[in-house]
Design an enzyme around this catalytic site. Structure first.
Site, PDB file in Angstrom:
ATOM      1  CG  ASN A 126      -1.723   1.123   1.364  1.00 14.27           C
ATOM      2  OD1 ASN A 126      -1.760   2.038   0.324  1.00 14.27           O
ATOM      3  ND2 ASN A 126      -2.233   1.332   2.508  1.00 14.27           N
TER       4      ASN A 126
ATOM      5  CE  LYS B 129      -0.013   3.360   4.988  1.00 10.83           C
ATOM      6  NZ  LYS B 129       0.120   3.341   6.452  1.00 10.83           N
TER       7      LYS B 129
ATOM      8  CG  HIS C 162      -5.548   1.832   5.445  1.00 11.02           C
ATOM      9  ND1 HIS C 162      -5.185   2.481   6.522  1.00 11.02           N
ATOM     10  CD2 HIS C 162      -4.666   0.686   5.252  1.00 11.02           C
ATOM     11  CE1 HIS C 162      -3.785   2.443   6.582  1.00 11.02           C
ATOM     12  NE2 HIS C 162      -3.731   1.331   6.031  1.00 11.02           N
TER      13      HIS C 162
ATOM     14  CD  GLU D 147      -2.932   5.207   6.889  1.00 12.82           C
ATOM     15  OE1 GLU D 147      -2.746   5.197   5.749  1.00 12.82           O
ATOM     16  OE2 GLU D 147      -1.907   4.933   7.746  1.00 12.82           O
TER      17      GLU D 147
ATOM     18  CD  GLU E 173      -3.522  -2.886   7.406  1.00 10.42           C
ATOM     19  OE1 GLU E 173      -2.118  -2.926   7.001  1.00 10.42           O
ATOM     20  OE2 GLU E 173      -4.104  -1.908   7.020  1.00 10.42           O
TER      21      GLU E 173
ATOM     22  N   GLY F  24       2.767   1.855  10.800  1.00  7.64           N
ATOM     23  CA  GLY F  24       3.565   2.891  10.589  1.00  7.64           C
ATOM     24  C   GLY F  24       4.512   3.254  11.589  1.00  7.64           C
TER      25      GLY F  24
ATOM     26  CB  SER G  11       5.536  -2.010  11.897  1.00  7.46           C
ATOM     27  OG  SER G  11       4.874  -0.853  12.258  1.00  7.46           O
TER      28      SER G  11
HETATM   29  C1  PEP Z   1      -0.603  -0.129   6.258  1.00  2.75           C
HETATM   30  O1  PEP Z   1      -0.782   1.129   6.027  1.00  2.75           O
HETATM   31  O2  PEP Z   1      -1.492  -1.072   5.745  1.00  2.75           O
HETATM   32  C2  PEP Z   1       0.397  -0.723   6.810  1.00  2.75           C
HETATM   33  C3  PEP Z   1       0.461  -1.844   7.071  1.00  2.75           C
HETATM   34  O3  PEP Z   1       1.599   0.313   6.998  1.00  2.75           O
HETATM   35  P1  PEP Z   1       3.038  -0.160   7.545  1.00  2.75           P
HETATM   36  O4  PEP Z   1       3.572  -1.508   6.988  1.00  2.75           O
HETATM   37  O5  PEP Z   1       3.874   1.009   7.398  1.00  2.75           O
HETATM   38  O6  PEP Z   1       2.898  -0.337   9.073  1.00  2.75           O
END
Ligand code: PEP
Length: 246
Positions: free
Chosen positions: A8, A10, A92, A94, A162, A168, A207
């Site tokens: 992703n 973003k 997601h 976000e 998630e 992040g 992460s």
């Molecule tokens: C995500 O935004 O779906 C995500 C898992 O981000 P990150 O891997 O940067 O934690």
């Protein structure tokens, strides 16, 4: 079931970033897992054209529940498909936070995605406060029940667990915590969609990086990853693809 490494990007990446996708494919021309990148909408058509004939698939990061109409700034699932996308990330955290997306909206979007012939990657996850309060399974159970689209099958639905606090941040749940959630999701999904739950990919996201991917992929019921930051660099995402293909 083929495992899935999904990236992703973003709101990151201009045309120059397509070189990273090219490097990824050059380094992994025939992975044994599925490989997907979800760039910003501005890059979907160009990346799809570039990826044609390679194992790299391309997805969107959101879609509108309607196929067309007066919805300035939005993109429909039909348009994503037309641009070459095969998947779309929905719900997601976000988007749930920045745009107030509810489970009902995520479900409507997922139904639109499936109707357009896309695979819906539905994201769920608890906040840190919810985990600390011992409410993780209750929260994600409610999100799953409310977000899974009608007509979902192992072929058109992917679930991404998630934890919001792991996205992040460089922090991840313990392997035991991931195992607990994924086993719970598999069973709960069975109640929602029946036997197809066994073959529906359950991704872990939050992460994931080259240094922890192998351990996370060894957890039962983890069928791949949704990767944010580490998907922006071909070397990092490629290492995650390699870990999943091992
Ligand atoms: C995500 O935004 O779906 C995500 C898992 O981000 P990150 O891997 O940067 O934690």
């Amino acid at each position: 079931m083929k495992k899935l490494a999904a990236g992703n990007w973003k709101m990151n990446g201009s045309m120059a970033a397509l070189a990273e996708a090219q490097a990824l494919v050059a380094a992994h021309p025939a992975p044994s897992c599925e490989m997907l990148l979800c760039p910003p909408a501005t890059l979907i058509a160009a990346l799809s054209a570039q990826a044609k004939g390679t194992p790299l698939m391309v997805g969107g990061q959101d879609c509108h529940p309607k196929a067309s109409g007066a919805h300035t700034g939005d993109i429909s699932a039909v348009m994503l498909k037309d641009a070459g996308a095969t998947h779309v990330i929905l719900g997601h955290s976000e988007r749930r936070t920045d745009h107030g997306e509810t489970d009902a909206l995520v479900k409507a979007k997922a139904e639109a995605a499936i109707a357009a012939g896309l695979i819906a990657i539905v994201c769920i996850g608890e906040t840190e406060a919810e985990r600390d309060a011992g409410r993780t399974l209750a929260v994600i159970g409610t999100q799953l029940d409310g977000s899974v689209p009608a007509g979902a099958t192992a072929a058109n639905l992917v679930i991404a667990y998630e934890p919001v606090w792991a996205i992040g941040t460089g922090r991840t749940p313990t392997l035991a915590e991931i195992a607990e959630v994924h086993a719970f999701l598999r069973a709960r999904l069975q109640g929602l969609i029946g036997p197809d739950a066994a073959g529906t990919r359950l991704l872990y996201g939050g992460s994931v990086k080259p240094s922890n991917a192998t351990d996370i992929f060894a957890v039962p019921h983890v069928d791949g990853a949704l990767v944010g930051g580490a998907s922006l660099k071909a070397a990092d995402f490629g290492a995650i693809v390699a870990a999943l293909s091992a």
